[in-house]
Design a protein around this motif. Sequence first.
Motif, PDB file in Angstrom:
ATOM      1  N   THR A 154       0.834  -1.188   0.000  1.00 10.33           N
ATOM      2  CA  THR A 154       0.000   0.000   0.000  1.00 10.33           C
ATOM      3  C   THR A 154       0.872   1.242   0.000  1.00 10.33           C
ATOM      4  O   THR A 154       1.849   1.323   0.752  1.00 10.33           O
ATOM      5  CB  THR A 154      -0.924   0.016   1.234  1.00 10.33           C
TER       6      THR A 154
ATOM      7  N   ASP B  53      -4.926   5.924   0.671  1.00  8.46           N
ATOM      8  CA  ASP B  53      -4.185   4.676   0.437  1.00  8.46           C
ATOM      9  C   ASP B  53      -4.445   4.153  -0.972  1.00  8.46           C
ATOM     10  O   ASP B  53      -5.582   4.123  -1.432  1.00  8.46           O
ATOM     11  CB  ASP B  53      -4.605   3.603   1.443  1.00  8.46           C
TER      12      ASP B  53
ATOM     13  N   ARG C   3      -3.768   0.668  -2.774  1.00  8.02           N
ATOM     14  CA  ARG C   3      -3.346  -0.722  -2.579  1.00  8.02           C
ATOM     15  C   ARG C   3      -2.920  -1.302  -3.925  1.00  8.02           C
ATOM     16  O   ARG C   3      -3.733  -1.768  -4.718  1.00  8.02           O
ATOM     17  CB  ARG C   3      -4.468  -1.540  -1.954  1.00  8.02           C
TER      18      ARG C   3
END
Length: 321
Positions: free
Chosen positions: A13, A24, A26
């Motif tokens: 991440t 974030d 990912r």
Amino acid sequence: MTALLQLSGVSKTFRVGAAGRQTDLRAVRDVSLDVHPGETLAVVGESGCGKTTLGRVMLRLTPPSAGTLRFDGVDITNIDAKARRELARDMQIVFQDPYSALNPRMKVADIIAEPLVNLGMSRAQVRERVARVMETVRLPIAFADRYPHAFSGGQRQRIGIARALAVEPRLIVCDEAVSALDVSVQAQILTLLKQIRADTGVALVFISHNLGVVRFLAHRVAVMYLGSVVEVADSEALFTAPRHPYTAALLDAIPEPDLSMRGKRRVIEGDIPSPLDPPPGCAFHRRCPLAGDICRKEPPPLEAKAAGHEAACHFAETELP
């Protein structure tokens, strides 16, 4: 067979955005894969699916955010810089762009010798190893005193492969290593990699967006979509009987000289979702011809659908339209 490299639940991440407005991303999501000695594992998918990030995590050039990595049974998840340098003896990389991967101010011999010098080898040992790997990649020893600008893209990629081979690694990650080359040159480099694998027993992780290229080289294939592995199988099984609709569509995108087959191709509709805002449930459901209510609510696990064949699809047993 005992795995040479083992990934268990690996994720990566990144924090992206301006200060105070970060979120974030990912890039890699809960990936579990094994790479065995002497095999080629291909990692394929569309641009932005996380292939390159996964390759960098495999080499520990980028630390994982979660999960564990083991190389030859040893946990390398949280190694320090010194241990990472030592790991470079066993794990190397061949980059995508042969034009930017080589230092233009260094001669070929010095480029190949650099990792050997860093390992403390004597001058005589370095000269002998440089000559040997140049022969391995089919480059005349007379090229040793030339600079990268004197070579074609294919020749430069051979120099990059020689540099990776110089330390006699056990694993090489090839990150889109032929995508910048002409088709005829691609075939030469793929044939070379196949021969090197046969002669040295080195394991290859071959990252590519082109399944047509992959079929020639890979023993097994892992298909990625939006950071996750959605299908893993032996090459022949995946190409002849894909279990995930995304894989089937990628296979249909391989150029086909028979014009009568064009109307029978499956085409993926819609755009790839943003990894900053992935859809709930199965990440592929908005583009999938098989999607049902369960796909919109529950992410399918990657599980066995046949011997040695895993897929993350609620409807993997359904005939594809």
